[in-house]
Design a protein around this motif. Structure first.
Motif, PDB file in Angstrom:
ATOM      1  N   SER A  19       0.860  -1.436   0.010  1.00 45.17           N
ATOM      2  CA  SER A  19       0.017  -0.072   0.048  1.00 45.17           C
ATOM      3  C   SER A  19       0.822   1.288  -0.140  1.00 45.17           C
ATOM      4  N   ASP A  20       2.134   1.290   0.393  1.00 36.97           N
ATOM      5  CA  ASP A  20       2.789   2.522   0.416  1.00 36.97           C
ATOM      6  C   ASP A  20       3.437   2.749  -0.901  1.00 36.97           C
ATOM      7  N   ARG A  24      11.544   0.729  -4.620  1.00 37.23           N
ATOM      8  CA  ARG A  24      10.879   1.814  -4.314  1.00 37.23           C
ATOM      9  C   ARG A  24      11.138   3.200  -5.259  1.00 37.23           C
ATOM     10  N   CYS A  54      -1.486  -5.207   4.159  1.00 39.05           N
ATOM     11  CA  CYS A  54      -0.296  -4.183   3.262  1.00 39.05           C
ATOM     12  C   CYS A  54      -0.493  -4.548   1.608  1.00 39.05           C
TER      13      CYS A  54
END
Length: 116
Positions: free
Chosen positions: A44-45, A71, A95
């Motif tokens: 989710s991030d 990321r 998550c």
């Protein structure tokens, strides 16, 4: 249903903790077909983890081995993604936003032919 949806459905059903069996041996067979395959899991991030699918627990948490984290970088750099090796990681079901399984076309057909 594409391979990603099939994998997600298998993982969600195998990890369901509601006590219903839902033809448990069929679910175990589905998850066994995913073992030791390359899996890309989004959380989710916004990060992604690429690793070898190792197992799933009753709650639906996934364990990847030899995992690499990817990321997005916001600062100006030559590469838009940063990566770092993590090894063995647990990704909580709360998550997880996506799962992609790497396999050949023949394996995709085999996975898709499983009854729900």
């Amino acid at each position: 249903m594409d391979t990603e949806q099939q994998a997600q459905t298998s993982l969600n059903q195998a990890g369901s903790s509601d006590g219903s069996n839902l033809n448990g041996s069929s679910l175990v067979a589905r998850v066994k077909k995913l073992l030791f395959r390359q899996m890309l899991v989004g959380i989710s991030d916004g990060r992604f983890f690429l690793g070898t699918f190792y197992c799933i627990d009753k709650q639906g948490n996934i364990i990847l081995q030899d995992a690499v984290e990817y990321r997005s970088t916001r600062r100006s750099s030559p590469s838009p993604m940063e990566q770092r090796g993590l090894g063995l990681i647990l990704i909580p079901v709360s998550c997880r936003t996506s799962c992609h399984v790497g396999c050949s076309i023949e394996e995709q057909i085999s996975l898709l032919s499983l009854k729900e």
